[in-house]
Design a protein around this motif. Structure first.
Motif, PDB file in Angstrom:
ATOM      1  N   TYR A 192       0.798  -1.227   0.000  1.00 42.82           N
ATOM      2  CA  TYR A 192       0.000   0.000   0.000  1.00 42.82           C
ATOM      3  C   TYR A 192       0.833   1.279   0.000  1.00 42.82           C
ATOM      4  O   TYR A 192       0.297   2.349  -0.278  1.00 42.82           O
ATOM      5  CB  TYR A 192      -0.867   0.066   1.268  1.00 42.82           C
TER       6      TYR A 192
ATOM      7  N   THR B 267      -0.434   4.554   4.345  1.00 43.88           N
ATOM      8  CA  THR B 267      -1.789   4.035   4.563  1.00 43.88           C
ATOM      9  C   THR B 267      -2.415   4.691   5.788  1.00 43.88           C
ATOM     10  O   THR B 267      -1.759   4.825   6.818  1.00 43.88           O
ATOM     11  CB  THR B 267      -1.741   2.503   4.783  1.00 43.88           C
TER      12      THR B 267
ATOM     13  N   LEU C 291     -10.153   2.229   4.964  1.00 47.10           N
ATOM     14  CA  LEU C 291      -8.716   2.190   4.693  1.00 47.10           C
ATOM     15  C   LEU C 291      -8.422   2.956   3.409  1.00 47.10           C
ATOM     16  O   LEU C 291      -9.135   2.815   2.418  1.00 47.10           O
ATOM     17  CB  LEU C 291      -8.242   0.738   4.581  1.00 47.10           C
TER      18      LEU C 291
ATOM     19  N   GLY D   5      -5.178   3.527   0.912  1.00 44.90           N
ATOM     20  CA  GLY D   5      -3.833   3.086   0.589  1.00 44.90           C
ATOM     21  C   GLY D   5      -3.274   3.749  -0.651  1.00 44.90           C
ATOM     22  O   GLY D   5      -4.012   4.291  -1.477  1.00 44.90           O
TER      23      GLY D   5
ATOM     24  N   ASN E   4       4.223   4.823  -3.443  1.00 45.03           N
ATOM     25  CA  ASN E   4       2.934   4.156  -3.202  1.00 45.03           C
ATOM     26  C   ASN E   4       2.970   2.644  -3.335  1.00 45.03           C
ATOM     27  O   ASN E   4       1.926   2.004  -3.448  1.00 45.03           O
ATOM     28  CB  ASN E   4       1.856   4.745  -4.124  1.00 45.03           C
TER      29      ASN E   4
ATOM     30  N   ASP F  57      -2.605  -1.577   8.675  1.00 44.50           N
ATOM     31  CA  ASP F  57      -2.605  -2.471   7.512  1.00 44.50           C
ATOM     32  C   ASP F  57      -3.789  -3.421   7.619  1.00 44.50           C
ATOM     33  O   ASP F  57      -4.256  -3.725   8.726  1.00 44.50           O
ATOM     34  CB  ASP F  57      -1.303  -3.278   7.473  1.00 44.50           C
TER      35      ASP F  57
END
Length: 234
Positions: free
Chosen positions: A130, A133, A148, A150, A181, A202
């Motif tokens: 990710y 994040t 989330l 990412g 990224n 995560d």
């Protein structure tokens, strides 16, 4: 009742102020539907495993279709993860994508769609991961869930703290470049979870296809919070 049905019921019972996730203007912006399954024969091993070529392919699709944003991914069985160490397991490859990807230029702003607090954040700085994040925690009545974000820019992590209040519509990050990224064309991985299962900073964005039923109980369709019109089919 699966995760999408549970979240849909909570959204109906406790209608929140849902804001944008990106600056999509329905009056002028168009949305392109990406297909990253084996049916897309344009995505050869050579293209997918060269971030410059992959990025060019994404940019070309958006430009050719006059689209500022692309979208796709929820419960999509993707072959683009083959031969990436990050998605290898003992036996079956993790190919089933759990979130929604929004494709656009690097530095595209990202906003929180709902009020919440920072659950956790970290830079998952591994190739294919990710990258930076952010995970937010939200409450709708008795339902707790998480969002989330990412593939962000690294700078977005500098002013965060666990428990920090985030308002609906607040600018929280920008799309990161491929250099930070995780080695992908610029995009946002947006995913919802009902249970973080003890994870911090995560949560898997892909799983084995044989585990699909399990993850449908925990991963609602992110489209429930996205105010997007139908996309142009890719």
């Amino acid at each position: 009742m699966d995760a999408s049905a549970r979240l849909a019921a909570a959204l109906k019972a406790y209608p929140p102020n849902i804001s944008k996730v990106v600056d999509f203007d329905e009056t002028k912006d168009r949305l392109y539907q990406f297909d990253l399954t084996k049916n897309n024969t344009e995505l050869s091993f050579e293209v997918v495993n060269d971030v410059a070529k992959f990025s060019h392919w994404v940019d070309e699709k958006l430009a050719d279709n006059n689209c500022r944003y692309g979208i796709g991914g929820y419960m999509e069985l993707r072959t683009i993860y083959d031969n990436r160490e990050q998605f290898e397991t003992s036996g079956e490859q993790r190919q089933l994508h759990l979130g929604v990807d929004i494709w656009a230029d690097a530095c595209t702003p990202v906003y929180a769609p709902l009020d919440g607090v920072v659950h956790s954040f970290q830079d998952n700085a591994h190739f294919g991961d990710y990258g930076p994040t952010i995970i937010l925690k939200h409450q709708l009545g008795k339902l707790t869930f998480y969002s989330l974000y990412g593939h962000l820019n690294r700078e977005c992590l500098t002013d965060l703290s666990v428990g920090k209040a985030i308002k609906s519509g607040q600018h929280i990050a920008n799309f990161g470049t491929a250099e930070v990224n995780g080695g992908w064309p610029p995009h946002l991985h947006f995913q919802l979870m009902l249970d973080m299962e003890g994870m911090v900073g995560d949560y898997p964005g892909a799983c084995r296809n044989s585990d699909k039923t399990k993850y449908l109980q925990n991963i609602p369709d992110s489209a429930l919070l996205l105010k997007f019109p139908p996309a142009i089919n890719g």
